[in-house]
Design a protein around this motif. Structure first.
Motif, mmCIF file in Angstrom:
data_model
loop_
_atom_site.group_PDB
_atom_site.id
_atom_site.type_symbol
_atom_site.label_atom_id
_atom_site.label_comp_id
_atom_site.label_asym_id
_atom_site.label_seq_id
_atom_site.Cartn_x
_atom_site.Cartn_y
_atom_site.Cartn_z
ATOM 1 N N LYS A 369 0.834 -1.208 0.000
ATOM 2 C CA LYS A 369 0.000 0.000 0.000
ATOM 3 C C LYS A 369 0.865 1.252 0.000
ATOM 4 N N ALA A 370 1.946 1.210 0.755
ATOM 5 C CA ALA A 370 2.868 2.358 0.803
ATOM 6 C C ALA A 370 3.436 2.628 -0.584
ATOM 7 N N MET A 371 3.825 1.570 -1.303
ATOM 8 C CA MET A 371 4.383 1.745 -2.642
ATOM 9 C C MET A 371 3.327 2.256 -3.620
ATOM 10 N N ASP A 372 2.098 1.770 -3.482
ATOM 11 C CA ASP A 372 1.014 2.261 -4.337
ATOM 12 C C ASP A 372 0.838 3.767 -4.179
ATOM 13 N N VAL A 373 0.926 4.247 -2.935
ATOM 14 C CA VAL A 373 0.750 5.679 -2.667
ATOM 15 C C VAL A 373 1.878 6.499 -3.275
ATOM 16 N N ILE A 374 3.125 6.063 -3.086
ATOM 17 C CA ILE A 374 4.226 6.889 -3.606
ATOM 18 C C ILE A 374 4.252 6.891 -5.133
ATOM 19 N N GLU A 375 3.870 5.777 -5.737
ATOM 20 C CA GLU A 375 3.888 5.743 -7.199
ATOM 21 C C GLU A 375 2.761 6.578 -7.794
ATOM 22 N N LYS A 376 1.675 6.732 -7.062
ATOM 23 C CA LYS A 376 0.554 7.522 -7.555
ATOM 24 C C LYS A 376 0.708 9.013 -7.272
ATOM 25 N N TYR A 377 1.273 9.347 -6.103
ATOM 26 C CA TYR A 377 1.247 10.741 -5.659
ATOM 27 C C TYR A 377 2.622 11.406 -5.469
#
Length: 429
Positions: A369-377
């Protein structure tokens, strides 16, 4: 023969590189440059002008000019002392001015909005900016305010539109904003060019506040660009104008700590600042220096002082949310750090806020989830080294070795900005 010549050429090349590095490292700070500023008197939190205007308010609460002048003085006291009460007093005074003003209301609305920006109450400030715009007067000042607000809120396309609307290469306000815009884009060289133009404008105007602003902000940019000696000299120039300027003293303390690796001297400078300025972030800087010096007791005391300061004064509101997330994670209070990071994203949805949100997810064991957030935002949306360091840690936790390696090289180039503690962490990525 060819191999011998290649060897000789390589030897000369290495000698040249070493010589250049030695020349670059020749710069050293000198206590005699800044010691007398450390001993300067505390900021006065009164003046004959303040007392005159304050007395007029007490005798007649409709004294509009006095309200504006007193609010300005409160703002100056806050910058000098770091005491949040002065910022709240300025807010109270400006609210009264907005309430009674028949003429010039938009100016008081903008001033109150800027007070809210200082308190990190960005959405409330945006409401005030819209009210100021509806009144019509001071359109350029309001557009400048909208640029500042949308930059703080992460609305970068909107911010750019407002920047275009105030374009004027001879205006100090435009120059500093276009510098900020280029810094946001990661174009530090262009940011410096515009800030140097702004400094030239300030010097020609001989306006004290503009000089201080341009010297300290350009000093920051120079430091980020590795031009540490020029950064140091600008902080000294700021102190010659305002010997109590805590921001410039902190800049020198950072140079001594991060560039010269002299933790004890940096601590001495910081202690001198903290005798006169109450800003809570100085406790965290002190804790970092203590960690560098391997002084666990000093570090724990500094963190405890920070905690007590935040607990005992709720007027700080959202001003220190990011600091608090970092503090809570360092104390392993992970769930509360996550909740506070969520609040910060709601309050200020910037790539930096999302970076802290992702970092708090990582500490909760939610690596994907942390990686999903950084890649999106985050990735591609900010060039802030501290946030990219967090992104690298998140990639590492997810086994993304190539992405870690790409960020690692960029982060090593920002070692001065991050400091020796972070530099060691980056080296171990």
């Amino acid at each position: 023969m060819k191999t011998t010549l290649q060897y000789i050429f390589l030897s000369f090349a290495l000698l040249f590189v070493v010589a250049c590095q030695q020349k670059a490292n020749d710069f050293k700070t000198d206590k005699q440059d800044y010691d007398h500023f450390l001993a300067s008197k505390p900021v006065k939190t009164t003046s004959k002008y303040y007392e005159l205007w304050d007395n007029k308010i007490k005798s007649d609460s409709t004294q509009l000019l006095s309200l504006g002048n007193v609010a300005s003085e409160y703002g100056r006291f806050f910058k000098g002392t770091g005491d949040i009460q002065y910022l709240k007093d300025a807010e109270r005074t400006l609210k009264k001015a907005v309430e009674i003003a028949a003429i010039g209301k938009s100016g008081y609305l903008r001033a109150l909005a800027r007070n809210y920006i200082s308190q990190h109450r960005f959405k409330e400030a945006l409401v005030l900016a819209k009210k100021a715009r509806s009144l019509g007067s001071g359109l350029k000042e309001t557009q400048s305010l909208f640029f500042d607000l949308h930059m703080e809120l992460g609305n970068y396309n909107r911010a750019n539109q407002y920047l275009d609307s105030i374009q004027n290469m001879s205006d100090f306000g435009y120059l500093i904003r276009v510098a900020k815009w280029n810094d946001h884009k990661g174009d530090l060289d262009t940011a410096i060019e515009f800030m140097e133009k702004a400094m030239a404008k300030a010097e020609s105007s001989k306006n004290r506040s503009l000089l201080l602003w341009s010297y300290t902000n350009l000093a920051d940019f120079y430091g980020h660009a590795g031009r540490v000696e020029e950064s140091y000299n600008l902080y000294l120039r700021a102190l010659r104008i305002d010997p109590q300027n805590a921001y410039a003293k902190k800049g020198i303390a950072w140079i001594v700590y991060s560039y010269e690796r002299n933790g004890k001297e940096a601590l001495r400078i910081l202690d001198a600042i903290m005798e006169k300025n109450k800003s809570p972030e100085y406790y965290l800087f002190k804790a970092e220096i203590a960690a560098f010096l391997k002084d666990d007791l000093l570090g724990l005391q500094a963190l405890d002082d920070y905690y007590k300061t935040m607990e005992n004064n709720r007027d700080y509101g959202d001003m220190y949310n990011v600091y608090n997330v970092d503090f809570l994670l360092s104390m392993n209070v992970r769930q509360r750090a996550f909740e506070l990071a969520q609040e910060e994203v709601n309050n200020r949805p910037t790539p930096e806020s999302y970076g802290w949100f992702a970092y708090s997810l990582l500490h909760l064991g939610k690596e994907q989830k942390a990686m999903d957030v950084i890649e999106k935002y985050v990735i591609g949306a900010t060039h802030e080294p501290a946030i990219l360091h967090q992104a690298a840690e998140i990639y590492k936790a997810n086994g993304e070795k190539e992405k870690v390696s790409a960020l690692k090289q960029e982060l090593l180039e920002a070692a001065y900005e991050l400091g020796p503690i972070k530099e060691a962490e980056i080296a171990s990525l």
